[in-house]
Design a protein around this motif. Structure first.
Motif, mmCIF file in Angstrom:
data_model
loop_
_atom_site.group_PDB
_atom_site.id
_atom_site.type_symbol
_atom_site.label_atom_id
_atom_site.label_comp_id
_atom_site.label_asym_id
_atom_site.label_seq_id
_atom_site.Cartn_x
_atom_site.Cartn_y
_atom_site.Cartn_z
ATOM 1 N N LYS A 102 0.784 -1.360 0.103
ATOM 2 C CA LYS A 102 -0.024 0.101 -0.042
ATOM 3 C C LYS A 102 0.770 1.302 0.114
ATOM 4 N N GLY A 103 2.229 1.124 0.044
ATOM 5 C CA GLY A 103 3.074 2.294 0.015
ATOM 6 C C GLY A 103 2.771 3.547 0.882
ATOM 7 N N GLU A 104 2.793 4.567 0.324
ATOM 8 C CA GLU A 104 2.408 5.953 0.775
ATOM 9 C C GLU A 104 0.944 6.191 1.471
ATOM 10 N N ILE A 105 0.218 5.160 0.960
ATOM 11 C CA ILE A 105 -1.421 5.381 1.473
ATOM 12 C C ILE A 105 -1.352 5.012 2.961
ATOM 13 N N ASP A 106 -0.630 3.969 3.144
ATOM 14 C CA ASP A 106 -0.269 3.346 4.469
ATOM 15 C C ASP A 106 0.514 4.254 5.259
ATOM 16 N N THR A 107 1.527 4.594 4.698
ATOM 17 C CA THR A 107 2.267 5.712 5.525
ATOM 18 C C THR A 107 1.552 6.847 6.023
ATOM 19 N N ALA A 108 0.636 7.537 5.079
ATOM 20 C CA ALA A 108 -0.289 8.703 5.352
ATOM 21 C C ALA A 108 -1.156 8.199 6.627
ATOM 22 N N ALA A 109 -1.622 6.986 6.475
ATOM 23 C CA ALA A 109 -2.665 6.608 7.544
ATOM 24 C C ALA A 109 -2.129 6.418 9.032
ATOM 25 N N GLY A 110 -0.801 5.836 8.878
ATOM 26 C CA GLY A 110 -0.166 5.723 10.174
ATOM 27 C C GLY A 110 0.380 7.086 10.660
ATOM 28 N N ILE A 111 0.835 8.051 9.561
ATOM 29 C CA ILE A 111 1.315 9.246 10.405
ATOM 30 C C ILE A 111 0.077 9.999 10.932
ATOM 31 N N ALA A 112 -1.012 10.044 10.080
ATOM 32 C CA ALA A 112 -2.386 10.790 10.679
ATOM 33 C C ALA A 112 -2.714 10.120 11.930
ATOM 34 N N LYS A 113 -2.850 8.819 12.224
ATOM 35 C CA LYS A 113 -2.940 8.363 13.348
ATOM 36 C C LYS A 113 -2.208 8.643 14.609
ATOM 37 N N ALA A 114 -0.934 8.879 14.390
ATOM 38 C CA ALA A 114 0.016 9.329 15.316
ATOM 39 C C ALA A 114 -0.074 10.928 15.644
ATOM 40 N N MET A 118 2.465 14.491 7.679
ATOM 41 C CA MET A 118 3.073 13.779 6.531
ATOM 42 C C MET A 118 3.442 14.529 5.445
ATOM 43 N N SER A 119 4.383 14.299 4.670
ATOM 44 C CA SER A 119 4.902 14.959 3.253
ATOM 45 C C SER A 119 5.277 13.838 2.375
ATOM 46 N N GLN A 120 4.587 13.867 1.390
ATOM 47 C CA GLN A 120 4.776 12.966 0.127
ATOM 48 C C GLN A 120 5.486 13.316 -1.200
ATOM 49 N N SER A 121 6.185 12.585 -1.607
ATOM 50 C CA SER A 121 7.098 12.777 -2.764
ATOM 51 C C SER A 121 6.523 12.993 -4.215
ATOM 52 N N THR A 122 7.133 13.736 -4.954
ATOM 53 C CA THR A 122 6.910 13.564 -6.405
ATOM 54 C C THR A 122 6.696 12.357 -7.038
ATOM 55 N N TYR A 123 7.820 11.473 -6.497
ATOM 56 C CA TYR A 123 7.958 10.231 -7.015
ATOM 57 C C TYR A 123 7.260 9.114 -6.030
ATOM 58 N N SER A 124 6.059 9.358 -5.527
ATOM 59 C CA SER A 124 5.638 8.417 -4.674
ATOM 60 C C SER A 124 4.928 7.452 -5.547
ATOM 61 N N SER A 125 4.721 6.174 -4.974
ATOM 62 C CA SER A 125 3.977 5.085 -5.572
ATOM 63 C C SER A 125 2.499 5.282 -5.752
ATOM 64 N N THR A 126 2.143 6.437 -4.877
ATOM 65 C CA THR A 126 0.612 6.474 -5.141
ATOM 66 C C THR A 126 0.414 7.801 -5.323
ATOM 67 N N SER A 127 -0.730 8.289 -5.987
ATOM 68 C CA SER A 127 -1.127 9.580 -6.275
ATOM 69 C C SER A 127 -1.269 10.409 -5.446
ATOM 70 N N ILE A 128 -1.123 11.690 -5.635
ATOM 71 C CA ILE A 128 -1.375 12.995 -4.564
ATOM 72 C C ILE A 128 -2.801 12.825 -3.997
ATOM 73 N N ALA A 129 -3.751 12.808 -4.826
ATOM 74 C CA ALA A 129 -5.107 12.637 -4.163
ATOM 75 C C ALA A 129 -5.084 11.599 -3.357
ATOM 76 N N ASP A 130 -4.956 10.185 -3.822
ATOM 77 C CA ASP A 130 -4.904 8.897 -3.016
ATOM 78 C C ASP A 130 -4.350 9.006 -1.487
ATOM 79 N N THR A 131 -3.103 9.373 -1.785
ATOM 80 C CA THR A 131 -2.225 9.701 -0.396
ATOM 81 C C THR A 131 -2.740 10.889 0.556
ATOM 82 N N MET A 132 -3.429 11.726 0.097
ATOM 83 C CA MET A 132 -4.024 12.644 0.895
ATOM 84 C C MET A 132 -5.270 12.214 1.424
ATOM 85 N N LYS A 133 -5.935 11.663 0.382
ATOM 86 C CA LYS A 133 -7.329 10.865 1.163
ATOM 87 C C LYS A 133 -6.975 9.963 2.162
ATOM 88 N N ALA A 134 -5.944 9.068 2.130
ATOM 89 C CA ALA A 134 -5.530 8.193 3.283
ATOM 90 C C ALA A 134 -5.155 8.768 4.516
#
Length: 367
Positions: A102-114, A118-134
């Motif tokens: 799940k890549g950055e989607i799970d990272t974003a979810a875990g960071i939010a829980k803590a 969160m900061s996401q990279s241009t070279y993310s495995s997942t899209s900006i919108a999907d990572t933000m939504k997570a």
């Protein structure tokens, strides 16, 4: 396990036991495929600067205060009016699908829980919108690897703003990639597409080495680019990769809203200084005009303390959090941030500091 283009990704979702952040690397190496692990863990050339990043924290000592009537230290703080529960944030780091399905989607979810940022990279495995939504509404920054193609840059910046990004991080120290020997030895090529490259027609990154990815990146980045990015995004711009007072002042003079002291985790210029060794001089030059984010080498709660006491407002890290992602998905990420925050709170208590402001005003002794 999940298989993508012949690459095996862990898909566990569980909280993990963390003895310390250093110990996570060996555990993650057991489950991340060799090429992916080498890309995540490696620095440039012989890794000298990578190692110095953590060693540098031993160059100063915390002066504790007793009889201070402190209990239950509070780690909440803010940046750009954004309230967070901890000054520990996720550094932008590429291709986290190398560590977990799940890549950055799970990272974003875990960071939010803590309750972190969160900061996401241009070279993310997942899209900006999907990572933000997570992140389910939790604050996120978007990091721009500036391309030679300004249509590409504009598309990314506009999508980031529309998705809810609170600031743009402009990476300025990666106009070419550092010579990363682990990638050479492993003949590493990215097995998993990078969502932003796929969407905005710069290929998809799959089957390419890091040098080929960087070939599309801007090799010339200057002060005028800060204003151009601000005009497009309408968001605060933080310049990442600053390692000298002169560059900090240049960036602020060009309109930067934040300074990010970092040497890219030792992945770019080998032989340069440890980030921590330059932090206090940069902070003196900045003189509270804009916030300072710091990364490179953070592995202990005492490191977080020392960075804040040296002038940082937020302290970021990536590798240990990605190892937590590999071992336990979103819950693994949460476990790592919570452990580091607990170490930090212990340091705060023993140093006699109640708040982040107290930490920032703490005295450090130079060895």
């Amino acid at each position: 396990m999940t298989e993508t283009n012949g690459y095996f990704q862990n898909d566990n979702e569980k909280e993990i036991n963390v003895l310390n952040l250093q110990s996570l690397e060996a555990e993650a190496e057991k489950i991340i495929p060799k090429g992916g692990f080498g890309y995540i863990a490696g620095g440039s050339e012989d890794n000298w600067t990578l190692k110095e990043n953590t060693e540098a924290f031993n160059h100063v000592q915390i002066v504790p205060h007793v009889l201070s009537n402190v209990e239950d230290p509070q780690t909440d703080t803010s940046i750009f009016g954004i309230n967070v529960k901890t000054p520990i944030m996720m550094s932008p780091a590429a291709a986290q699908g190398l560590a977990h399905a799940k890549g950055e989607i799970d990272t974003a979810a875990g960071i939010a829980k803590a309750g972190a940022l969160m900061s996401q990279s241009t070279y993310s495995s997942t899209s900006i919108a999907d990572t933000m939504k997570a992140g389910n509404g939790a604050p996120q920054f978007f990091q721009l690897y500036m391309s030679k193609d300004w249509n590409f840059n504009e598309n990314l910046l506009k999508e980031a703003k529309e998705a809810g990004a609170k600031a743009i991080i402009l990476t300025s120290d990666a106009t070419v990639d550092g010579y990363r020997e682990s990638d050479v030895v492993n003949d590493f090529q990215f097995p998993i597409p990078m969502a932003n490259l796929t969407k905005f027609s710069e290929g998809d990154g799959k089957g390419k080495g890091i040098g080929e990815i960087y070939a599309a990146a801007a090799q010339k980045i200057g002060p005028d680019d800060i204003k151009r990015i601000k005009d497009i995004a309408g968001l605060p711009v933080i310049v990442k990769g600053v390692q000298s007072p002169e560059d900090a002042l240049l960036a602020i003079g060009a309109g930067a809203d934040g300074i990010y002291v970092s040497n890219h985790g030792g992945r770019q210029l080998n032989g340069g200084p440890a980030s921590f060794d330059v932090l206090s001089d940069v902070a003196k030059a900045v003189n509270h005009r804009v916030p300072i984010i710091f990364d490179s080498g953070i592995r202990r709660g005492s490191h977080v303390f020392k960075a804040l006491a040296s002038g940082a407002d937020l302290v970021a890290l990536a590798r240990p959090i990605i190892y937590g992602l590999a071992l336990g998905g979103a819950d693994g990420v949460y476990s790592v941030v919570e452990h580091l925050n607990d170490e930090f709170k212990t340091t705060m208590q023993l140093a006699g500091t109640k708040t982040i402001e107290d930490v920032k005003n703490s005295k450090l002794l130079k060895k």
